[in-house]
Write an enzyme that holds these catalytic residues in place. Sequence first.
Site, PDB file in Angstrom:
ATOM      1  N   ASP A   1       8.620  -1.748 -15.631  1.00 34.63           N
ATOM      2  CA  ASP A   1       9.287  -1.998 -16.907  1.00 34.63           C
ATOM      3  C   ASP A   1      10.648  -2.605 -16.652  1.00 34.63           C
ATOM      4  O   ASP A   1      11.155  -2.583 -15.523  1.00 34.63           O
ATOM      5  CB  ASP A   1       9.400  -0.689 -17.712  1.00 34.63           C
ATOM      6  CG  ASP A   1      10.125   0.397 -16.934  1.00 34.63           C
ATOM      7  OD1 ASP A   1      11.327   0.253 -16.704  1.00 34.63           O
ATOM      8  OD2 ASP A   1       9.478   1.402 -16.546  1.00 34.63           O
TER       9      ASP A   1
ATOM     10  N   GLU B   1      -7.840 -15.928  11.721  1.00 37.69           N
ATOM     11  CA  GLU B   1      -7.131 -15.270  10.611  1.00 37.69           C
ATOM     12  C   GLU B   1      -5.626 -15.270  10.873  1.00 37.69           C
ATOM     13  O   GLU B   1      -4.822 -15.467   9.961  1.00 37.69           O
ATOM     14  CB  GLU B   1      -7.651 -13.836  10.438  1.00 37.69           C
ATOM     15  CG  GLU B   1      -9.038 -13.789   9.801  1.00 37.69           C
ATOM     16  CD  GLU B   1      -9.643 -12.390   9.819  1.00 37.69           C
ATOM     17  OE1 GLU B   1     -10.228 -11.993   8.804  1.00 37.69           O
ATOM     18  OE2 GLU B   1      -9.551 -11.707  10.860  1.00 37.69           O
TER      19      GLU B   1
END
Length: 731
Positions: A534, A614
Amino acid sequence: MAIKVNEKNRFFQLITKNTEYQIKADKFGVLKHIWYGERTDFDMEYLQNYPDVGFSGNIYEAGNCRTYSLDTMPQEYSCQGIGDFRISAVGITHTDGSGAIDLRYKGYRITKGKYSIPGLPAVYADENEADTLEIDLKDTASDICVTLKYAVLESLDMITRSAVICNKGTTAATLTKAASLCLDIPYGNWEWIHFHGRHTMERLPERAPLIHGIQECSSTRGASSHQQNPAVLICEPDCTETNGNCIGVLLMYSGSFQTQIELDQINQIRMVMGINPELFRWKLNPGEAFYTPEAVMSYSTTGMETLSHNFHKTIRHYVCRGKYKLAERPVLINNWEATYFDFDSDKIFRIAQQAAELGVDMLVLDDGWFGKRNDDCSGLGDWFVNEKKLQGGLGSLTQKITALGMKFGIWFEPEMVSEDSDLYRLHPDWAIQIPGRNPMRSRYQLFLDMSRQKVQDYLYDSIVKILDSADISYIKWDMNRSISDWYTSTLSSDRQGEMAHRYVLGLYSLLERLTTSYPDVLFEGCSGGGGRFDAGMLYYCPQIWCSDDTDAFERTKIQYGTSFFYPISAVGSHVSAVPNHQTGRITPIETRAVAAMAGSFGYELDLNTLSDDEKQAIKSQIVRFKKYGDLIHNGLYYRLSDPMTDEFAVWEYVSEDGSEVLVHGMIFRTSPNTLQIRIRLRGLSPIAMYRLESDGSQYTGKTLMNGGILLPKAWGDYCPIELHFTLVGGD
Ligand code: DGJ
């Protein structure tokens, strides 16, 4: 000046670049809401002409005028118990037990700059960026006074609101509700979008027509919560990303909140947003004042994309603070999903070594480095290093890591205590519990009473000790349960209803102290991922771990919902291992990277277990993130698809100067013999020419926005998309 006043008519206009908000105190002193919408520069009161609605009564002073009713007219801060039967913004119990409050206009003040709110986060802006209007109201019978504060950030199309409720009478009163905002919309046909979810699946947008009566999204969990977010959109049914009228409102608050929207008997809308009144009681002795959290709102006539841009800019520039608010964020490696609690210094160092080789900037040591913490049953509260795990202490580990050229960050969950901890054994009374009742346990842990200064001081001292013991550049501030059993031994029985809000004030106070003392430390908020995502937390922590779900496919939905109000720089997002630890899904490493780049980028896996291919991919991703980071965080963000319904998630960043465009995303599923997906870009200059960097092809902005571009044919599921355009000419 963005605020105009007509003193004779007691008429106030809050004017932004494109919008206007109008308020008027009428002949009875009732503060009426007149207009929120496109700029008109015209008194819009002519639209308010009410009939005599049966059973909607009239204030005494209106005499026999049966068309003047508080129950029908739009108001700025709706009162309780005096004949407006819709949602009230304020609730009160007076000493005599009665509960009416009748607020009437008393005066106003206008100042340059933006007001602040004691103890609470609020939008900040300087005198050239904002103007403040304060309107004073009074309940004459009790001398309870309310000041409504409005700040106008003209260039951002933003208006903020907050209220101060002060007891100027001679007897105590108790607030039972104190909303931050009441917004009445007399005309139109509106829908609402709220953001719901659960742990590991937060902020999913849900759009629905308003039905007569009250609809609500709220939290009673002591935190803004995974389940609902304190931000809501209302929009006309034809409103899309790029067209139509909509209003966005968010509450800058990290505790229990309530947003209610009522569609009334004559099809008007009222939205009331603020602290959740459930279990809320706040005693106001004579002379005392209560400050509500801030609500922030914006109006758009050009769809939701404009609203998102307004909120992103406001949060990045006028909510987040400190050194990191606009700065490039470090690419980090977090050990949580790599090791969980099972690590020692050597294991962590090996992860750091590999990360350093690949170009990662910072290692973050997550849960488990302190006290007796080998699982989640014990240790919270004991913020001293577990030397069995970190042989040689934190200092020696951080020295080795910083010698690799990396920074070091560390995890805390300060607000919690395990019953199996030295802290709990010493101070059982510091845990929140009601005498005579067993407290709810969640993840085996209890909450510390953050409303107590002693608790805040203990946490401040413990965290400072750790920060001063080693070279620490980052704190991940976690919080892993909902709060219940509200009670504090420091308040009298008539004040226990203040506890939940005092908890939030205590948390903010501690965060303020720490962020002020350690301005160079980057704070990341977290609550089991996005359970306290928030604008209140973003005032202290410029980024928040967005979700404990690190699955790239799921993240497209979570981050899509999050993006309506919150900027990309605020979103903590990492590439994790496959099969994913939350879902078992396998997605390509490039797909995981584009999803994680829509945030403050990082990794959360044991890099030592990866193949050479990777590792090479990761090296290239970090180089690309460093290249695109500014565009991603400072650019304008466009949602090009709706991953809740489309078979693909595609989003776009356009640099503020328009010179670069990056399209990222993924195609969820592949299938043979289908056309390639066409995506239309947005936010380009129609006459400019853009080059697609991967093959050198060139297109005008108009072409890319109207004709669009074909996405590469998907090969395999969750196929990644990355299209980078640069401006080659134009106006
Ligand atoms: C919840 C967080 O969201 C995770 O990232 C991790 O930090 C764990 N808590 C640790 O307990």
